[in-house]
Design a protein around this motif. Sequence first.
Motif, PDB file in Angstrom:
ATOM      1  N   LYS A  21      -8.387  -2.231  -3.632  1.00 16.90           N
ATOM      2  CA  LYS A  21      -8.333  -3.492  -2.905  1.00 16.90           C
ATOM      3  C   LYS A  21      -7.045  -4.235  -3.202  1.00 16.90           C
ATOM      4  N   GLU A  25       1.065   4.819  -2.292  1.00 19.12           N
ATOM      5  CA  GLU A  25       1.019   6.161  -1.708  1.00 19.12           C
ATOM      6  C   GLU A  25       2.219   6.994  -2.130  1.00 19.12           C
ATOM      7  N   LYS A  31     -10.293   5.141  -2.117  1.00 15.92           N
ATOM      8  CA  LYS A  31      -9.303   4.449  -1.286  1.00 15.92           C
ATOM      9  C   LYS A  31      -9.970   3.464  -0.328  1.00 15.92           C
ATOM     10  N   ARG A  32     -11.161   3.801   0.129  1.00 15.91           N
ATOM     11  CA  ARG A  32     -11.849   2.950   1.101  1.00 15.91           C
ATOM     12  C   ARG A  32     -12.562   1.773   0.435  1.00 15.91           C
ATOM     13  N   ASP A  33     -13.234   2.022  -0.692  1.00 14.38           N
ATOM     14  CA  ASP A  33     -14.147   1.016  -1.241  1.00 14.38           C
ATOM     15  C   ASP A  33     -13.689   0.387  -2.557  1.00 14.38           C
ATOM     16  N   ARG A  34     -12.812   1.057  -3.298  1.00 18.53           N
ATOM     17  CA  ARG A  34     -12.497   0.552  -4.639  1.00 18.53           C
ATOM     18  C   ARG A  34     -11.008   0.325  -4.864  1.00 18.53           C
ATOM     19  N   LYS A  58       0.842  -1.209   0.000  1.00 17.08           N
ATOM     20  CA  LYS A  58       0.000   0.000   0.000  1.00 17.08           C
ATOM     21  C   LYS A  58       0.872   1.252   0.000  1.00 17.08           C
ATOM     22  N   GLU A  60     -11.289   9.804  -1.031  1.00 13.82           N
ATOM     23  CA  GLU A  60     -11.301   8.852   0.080  1.00 13.82           C
ATOM     24  C   GLU A  60     -12.236   7.682  -0.174  1.00 13.82           C
ATOM     25  N   GLU A  61     -13.328   7.925  -0.913  1.00 17.18           N
ATOM     26  CA  GLU A  61     -14.271   6.833  -1.209  1.00 17.18           C
ATOM     27  C   GLU A  61     -13.594   5.778  -2.062  1.00 17.18           C
TER      28      GLU A  61
END
Length: 610
Positions: A330, A306, A325-328, A302, A322-323
Amino acid sequence: MQKLCVFALLVASCLGLSHGATNDDIEAKKFIKEASDKYYELYNKLADEIFTSMDADDDFEQLLSKFENVKNIAGGLAEIATNAKNFDLSKIKNEETKQAIQTLKMTGDIVVLGDDFEDVLSSVVSLNELASDKDIDPYLDGVNRPNNESLAYIPDIQEVFQKSTDPEELKYYWTAWRNTNYIWSSAHFFEIVEVIKKAAKAFDFPIHAFWYRSYNTGEMLKEMDAVMKDIKEPYQQLHAFVRNELKKKYGENVIDVNGPIPVHIFLQVLEQPWYEGSVIESYFPFKELPPYNKLVEKFDAKQIIEEAERFYQSLGFDPLDEEFKRDRLKINDESDNVQNCRASIFDDTPKVYMKYCNSVDFKKFMQNHGYMGQLHYATEKKNLPSYYFNSYDLEYSVGEAVILSASTPKHLTAIGLAKDFEFSNHTLFNRLFRMGIHTLFNIPIYYVHTRVMHDLLDGTIEDKEVNKHYWKLMEEYVGVEPPIDRDEEDIDFTYKFFLDIEKNMQTKKFVGEVLGYQFYRAFCKKTGQVTELNNCDFYGSHEVGNDLKAMMALGSSKPWKEVLGKVLPDPKLSGDALIEYYTPIFDWVESQNKESKAKIGWNATKRKIL
């Protein structure tokens, strides 16, 4: 189970993007607005199904259910294309609307062909698996393997090409892989060729306009021809030097110093630049290179993403949301310690998805700098309708330019990764030479692969002539020959030829590589770095970032060359930037060739295609 996941993923790769315009004219404008919204909605559902279908804990029934959902979504995309075809373009006055309709006719790409669509996906899966199938008997005089187990091309045979010093072993594996797979590969290959022809006819597109549709032109080969003319003389100088070194290594019985290089030896040269034992080892030892993998060993998977993201932020790009990075974003659970793992990215709408490899080395670090270009490109063109969302595949060139900058000694030192390593002129040349072999020997191969498909699709050659034509082009442009006489019915392509063939990946590789160097040179000039092009770093330049964002925001809403003009003063494919970048190598090998009186160019092969 794994094949089903791959099959589902390839559905997405075969549902190509499009661009367009309108009808009488109100009805057409209403249609393109609704169709574009529906297009994004369906593609986002498709991406969600595909990326969740890769979850390791899904059982077969769940995967089958998801695949049926994928097929239903694909049907919705085909419906958009069908409705677009019902418009009579001669009755539409507005040119932008007309273009939108024309593009929406291509929604779903080959999915509109019904049963042929499923057949070609099956063929694509089969060709993509050619390199990973363990179906080659081990070389009897080679390294002992447990239980004499069969080998796959990737990674087993690839490792042989990286390390072996036995030309007979290399010849054996080159020949055995092709003899084992040519019937299987040729059947699937010609299936795909026929479906591409049917698709072009169904969309009422000239075959080359359809094949090069990512660039919205049927004239791409002419641009590629110009690059090949640009690089011909310096390429022949490098070829002559390498051939002479191979003669020293393997002897005159293996290498004819006046002829083409046997392809099994040439492929070893391509595999070895970043390993010990390459043809330049006696001049520039591998051990004198920076310890590249150690430079990034403190990161996890990860963190190298970054770190790559910081490069784009330095150019003035906003952070990835952020959406995402959080949900899509993986991790690929199956990628642990897999050397050849590559990330999976879905960027056909502003809602991007990415699965990244759970392993860290310098190559992955650089690849992530390229991947970030794809993600940011999708963000910058987020306000475009679907029919302008295609970006002429320029995201690959952006990624290449950033990789060239991020991999420089100047950059690695500036960000602290290489602060303890001193880059001498000899070290800089060592790095440059290894990069040059990898890049300059691959570009003509990408060209030949493109040319084979180009000539096959328009009927310049027939199916039965393809292998003979392939070797004619390989001799003319690459300077290689088969290790033994070949049969006309063989299919002797490298495994890379078949990868993503339905997406014309070899053309994308060629254009992405060449334009990447052109972008890089333009960015270096923008930042005032006009000397030492091969050690220029444009990190931190908002001027470069502004040019990039201006280009990205256009998508394909303007013609290809107008979009390129946001970055390039002379918006066309050219080999000049490549030549300038590698001039130190060309100058050095030319002096070596003069000293050794090496022949520049090559005589005709003595091998026959029977």
